[in-house]
Design an enzyme around this catalytic site. Structure first.
Site, PDB file in Angstrom:
ATOM      1  N   SER A  92      55.524 -46.037 -17.249  1.00  0.00           N
ATOM      2  CA  SER A  92      55.776 -47.166 -16.362  1.00  0.00           C
ATOM      3  C   SER A  92      54.644 -48.180 -16.574  1.00  0.00           C
ATOM      4  O   SER A  92      53.473 -47.806 -16.597  1.00  0.00           O
ATOM      5  CB  SER A  92      55.786 -46.670 -14.909  1.00  0.00           C
ATOM      6  OG  SER A  92      55.911 -47.755 -14.037  1.00  0.00           O
ATOM      7  N   GLY A  93      55.016 -49.433 -16.787  1.00  0.00           N
ATOM      8  CA  GLY A  93      54.002 -50.470 -17.015  1.00  0.00           C
ATOM      9  C   GLY A  93      53.611 -50.645 -18.467  1.00  0.00           C
ATOM     10  O   GLY A  93      52.786 -51.505 -18.802  1.00  0.00           O
ATOM     11  N   SER A  94      54.209 -49.857 -19.357  1.00  0.00           N
ATOM     12  CA  SER A  94      53.831 -49.970 -20.774  1.00  0.00           C
ATOM     13  C   SER A  94      54.440 -51.207 -21.427  1.00  0.00           C
ATOM     14  O   SER A  94      54.019 -51.618 -22.511  1.00  0.00           O
ATOM     15  CB  SER A  94      54.244 -48.702 -21.538  1.00  0.00           C
ATOM     16  OG  SER A  94      55.644 -48.505 -21.450  1.00  0.00           O
ATOM     17  N   SER A 139      62.136 -42.225 -19.907  1.00  0.00           N
ATOM     18  CA  SER A 139      62.648 -41.110 -20.732  1.00  0.00           C
ATOM     19  C   SER A 139      61.496 -40.240 -21.241  1.00  0.00           C
ATOM     20  O   SER A 139      61.232 -40.212 -22.444  1.00  0.00           O
ATOM     21  CB  SER A 139      63.532 -41.619 -21.870  1.00  0.00           C
ATOM     22  OG  SER A 139      63.027 -42.760 -22.523  1.00  0.00           O
TER      23      SER A 139
HETATM   24  N1  LIG Z   1      58.168 -40.700  -9.916  1.00  0.00           N
HETATM   25  C1  LIG Z   1      58.371 -41.736 -10.726  1.00  0.00           C
HETATM   26  N2  LIG Z   1      58.057 -41.639 -12.051  1.00  0.00           N
HETATM   27  C2  LIG Z   1      58.295 -42.682 -12.874  1.00  0.00           C
HETATM   28  N3  LIG Z   1      58.831 -43.866 -12.475  1.00  0.00           N
HETATM   29  C3  LIG Z   1      59.148 -44.008 -11.172  1.00  0.00           C
HETATM   30  C4  LIG Z   1      58.927 -42.961 -10.247  1.00  0.00           C
HETATM   31  N4  LIG Z   1      59.344 -43.391  -9.028  1.00  0.00           N
HETATM   32  C5  LIG Z   1      59.798 -44.628  -9.165  1.00  0.00           C
HETATM   33  N5  LIG Z   1      59.688 -45.016 -10.456  1.00  0.00           N
HETATM   34  C6  LIG Z   1      60.199 -46.316 -10.938  1.00  0.00           C
HETATM   35  O1  LIG Z   1      61.402 -45.994 -11.631  1.00  0.00           O
HETATM   36  C7  LIG Z   1      61.359 -46.452 -12.959  1.00  0.00           C
HETATM   37  C8  LIG Z   1      61.622 -45.309 -13.949  1.00  0.00           C
HETATM   38  O2  LIG Z   1      62.977 -44.975 -13.940  1.00  0.00           O
HETATM   39  P1  LIG Z   1      63.634 -44.364 -15.240  1.00  0.00           P
HETATM   40  O3  LIG Z   1      65.073 -44.235 -14.958  1.00  0.00           O
HETATM   41  O4  LIG Z   1      63.224 -45.163 -16.406  1.00  0.00           O
HETATM   42  O5  LIG Z   1      62.920 -42.932 -15.304  1.00  0.00           O
HETATM   43  S1  LIG Z   1      63.309 -41.675 -16.195  1.00  0.00           S
HETATM   44  O6  LIG Z   1      63.627 -42.157 -17.547  1.00  0.00           O
HETATM   45  O7  LIG Z   1      64.484 -41.029 -15.588  1.00  0.00           O
HETATM   46  O8  LIG Z   1      62.129 -40.793 -16.167  1.00  0.00           O
HETATM   47  C9  LIG Z   1      59.963 -46.966 -13.229  1.00  0.00           C
HETATM   48  O9  LIG Z   1      60.196 -48.232 -13.830  1.00  0.00           O
HETATM   49  P2  LIG Z   1      59.301 -48.817 -15.008  1.00  0.00           P
HETATM   50  O10 LIG Z   1      58.013 -49.172 -14.343  1.00  0.00           O
HETATM   51  O11 LIG Z   1      60.069 -50.015 -15.450  1.00  0.00           O
HETATM   52  O12 LIG Z   1      59.157 -47.804 -16.082  1.00  0.00           O
HETATM   53  C10 LIG Z   1      59.300 -47.058 -11.878  1.00  0.00           C
HETATM   54  O13 LIG Z   1      59.307 -48.393 -11.431  1.00  0.00           O
HETATM   55  N1  LIG Z   2      52.637 -56.742 -24.759  1.00  0.00           N
HETATM   56  C1  LIG Z   2      52.189 -57.063 -23.541  1.00  0.00           C
HETATM   57  N2  LIG Z   2      50.991 -57.659 -23.387  1.00  0.00           N
HETATM   58  C2  LIG Z   2      50.523 -57.957 -22.153  1.00  0.00           C
HETATM   59  N3  LIG Z   2      51.166 -57.707 -21.003  1.00  0.00           N
HETATM   60  C3  LIG Z   2      52.365 -57.100 -21.097  1.00  0.00           C
HETATM   61  C4  LIG Z   2      52.936 -56.744 -22.360  1.00  0.00           C
HETATM   62  N4  LIG Z   2      54.132 -56.158 -22.136  1.00  0.00           N
HETATM   63  C5  LIG Z   2      54.293 -56.139 -20.786  1.00  0.00           C
HETATM   64  N5  LIG Z   2      53.251 -56.714 -20.169  1.00  0.00           N
HETATM   65  C6  LIG Z   2      53.059 -56.866 -18.716  1.00  0.00           C
HETATM   66  O1  LIG Z   2      52.906 -55.548 -18.186  1.00  0.00           O
HETATM   67  C7  LIG Z   2      53.575 -55.422 -16.952  1.00  0.00           C
HETATM   68  C8  LIG Z   2      54.548 -54.241 -17.018  1.00  0.00           C
HETATM   69  O2  LIG Z   2      55.548 -54.547 -17.969  1.00  0.00           O
HETATM   70  P1  LIG Z   2      57.016 -53.963 -17.823  1.00  0.00           P
HETATM   71  O3  LIG Z   2      57.800 -54.551 -18.914  1.00  0.00           O
HETATM   72  O4  LIG Z   2      57.517 -54.133 -16.428  1.00  0.00           O
HETATM   73  O5  LIG Z   2      56.762 -52.406 -18.119  1.00  0.00           O
HETATM   74  P2  LIG Z   2      57.751 -51.165 -17.965  1.00  0.00           P
HETATM   75  O6  LIG Z   2      59.149 -51.682 -18.047  1.00  0.00           O
HETATM   76  O7  LIG Z   2      57.403 -50.262 -19.104  1.00  0.00           O
HETATM   77  O8  LIG Z   2      57.427 -50.589 -16.626  1.00  0.00           O
HETATM   78  C9  LIG Z   2      54.240 -56.776 -16.677  1.00  0.00           C
HETATM   79  O9  LIG Z   2      53.397 -57.513 -15.822  1.00  0.00           O
HETATM   80  C10 LIG Z   2      54.297 -57.430 -18.042  1.00  0.00           C
HETATM   81  O10 LIG Z   2      54.219 -58.837 -17.946  1.00  0.00           O
END
Ligand SMILES: Nc1ncnc2c1ncn2[C@@H]1O[C@H](COP(=O)(O)OS(=O)(=O)O)[C@@H](OP(=O)(O)O)[C@H]1O
Ligand SMILES: Nc1ncnc2c1ncn2[C@@H]1O[C@H](COP(=O)(O)OP(=O)(O)O)[C@@H](O)[C@H]1O
Length: 212
Positions: free
Chosen positions: A44-46, A116
């Protein structure tokens, strides 16, 4: 052809696969490009959503048929019955694999952005389609970077114990062993990341060209 007959979830009996008279080749001829699954995975946040959406914009601008399936959105509908236990994540990714396969068949480049975290679930999604149809893209950013970004405040909550089973904190993330692409989304600019993905699509002849 029998579908999923061995799956413990499968309750389908007396079901016969119906072959569509319009196949992928016909859709390729009509659209002028191949379909593929671009499977973005990472913490998450990648940067999965950001990158998938930026690639989507670049492809759409050049006239390619695309669609983004994003974890946060899909969990509002198709997967709203699922949480974040290992089993629920497995089922989440199984459904996304199947939906992606339908998009593939429909001639669309589908971009999936899900954490995933489990290798076996990603490999199962891959095995649903041909080897050339599945492009695994590892958005590789250190946990520290993701935690600093923490756009949704979820890492802080996970550290406090307000969210359990949070990937990277209290639930594992299994890095891909041989993804088609490993992109340093913790350090590279988004435009650089987009170029890496679109260049591979040209190289693999999924699209003929991309404007810069
Ligand atoms: N426990 C926990 N672990 C990971 N992520 C969490 C969790 N709870 C809520 N979230 C939020 O849900 C997004 C991840 O959902 P996904 O469907 O991608 O997860 S998974 O593939 O089934 O593991 C994930 O979104 P991204 O930040 O975009 O990755 C989070 O915002
Ligand atoms: N290559 C990058 N360089 C700098 N910041 C990024 C980059 N990719 C994403 N971000 C920033 O990181 C944060 C998380 O990105 P996001 O796409 O929501 O991640 P994820 O979907 O994996 O949770 C956002 O604020 C986004 O603007």
């Amino acid at each position: 052809m029998e579908q999923n007959s061995k799956s413990p979830l499968s309750k389908a009996t007396n079901i016969v696969w119906h072959q569509s008279s319009i196949d992928r080749e016909a859709r390729f001829q009509q659209r002028g490009h191949r379909s593929a699954i671009l499977w973005f995975t990472g913490l998450s946040g990648s940067g999965k959503s950001t990158l998938a959406n930026a690639v989507n914009v670049a492809l759409h601008k050049d006239g390619y048929s695309t669609y983004v399936l994003d974890g946060d959105n899909i969990r509002h509908g198709l997967c709203k019955d699922l949480g974040f236990s290992d089993l629920d994540r497995e089922e989440n990714i199984r459904r996304i694999g199947e939906v992606s396969k339908l998009f593939l068949d429909a001639g669309i480049i589908v971009l999936t952005a899900f954490v995933s975290p489990f290798r076996v679930d990603r490999d199962n999604a891959r095995s649903l389609v041909g080897e050339n149809d599945f492009i695994e893209i590892y958005c590789s950013a250190d946990l520290g970077v993701c935690e600093t970004r923490d756009t949704k405040g979820l890492y802080a909550k996970a550290r406090n114990g307000d969210i359990k089973d949070f990937t990277g904190i209290s639930s594992p993330y299994e890095e891909p062993e041989s993804p088609e692409l490993k992109i340093d989304t913790g350090n590279l600019e988004i435009d650089q990341c987009v170029d890496i993905v679109t260049n591979l699509l040209v190289e693999r002849k999924i699209i003929s060209k991309i404007s810069k």
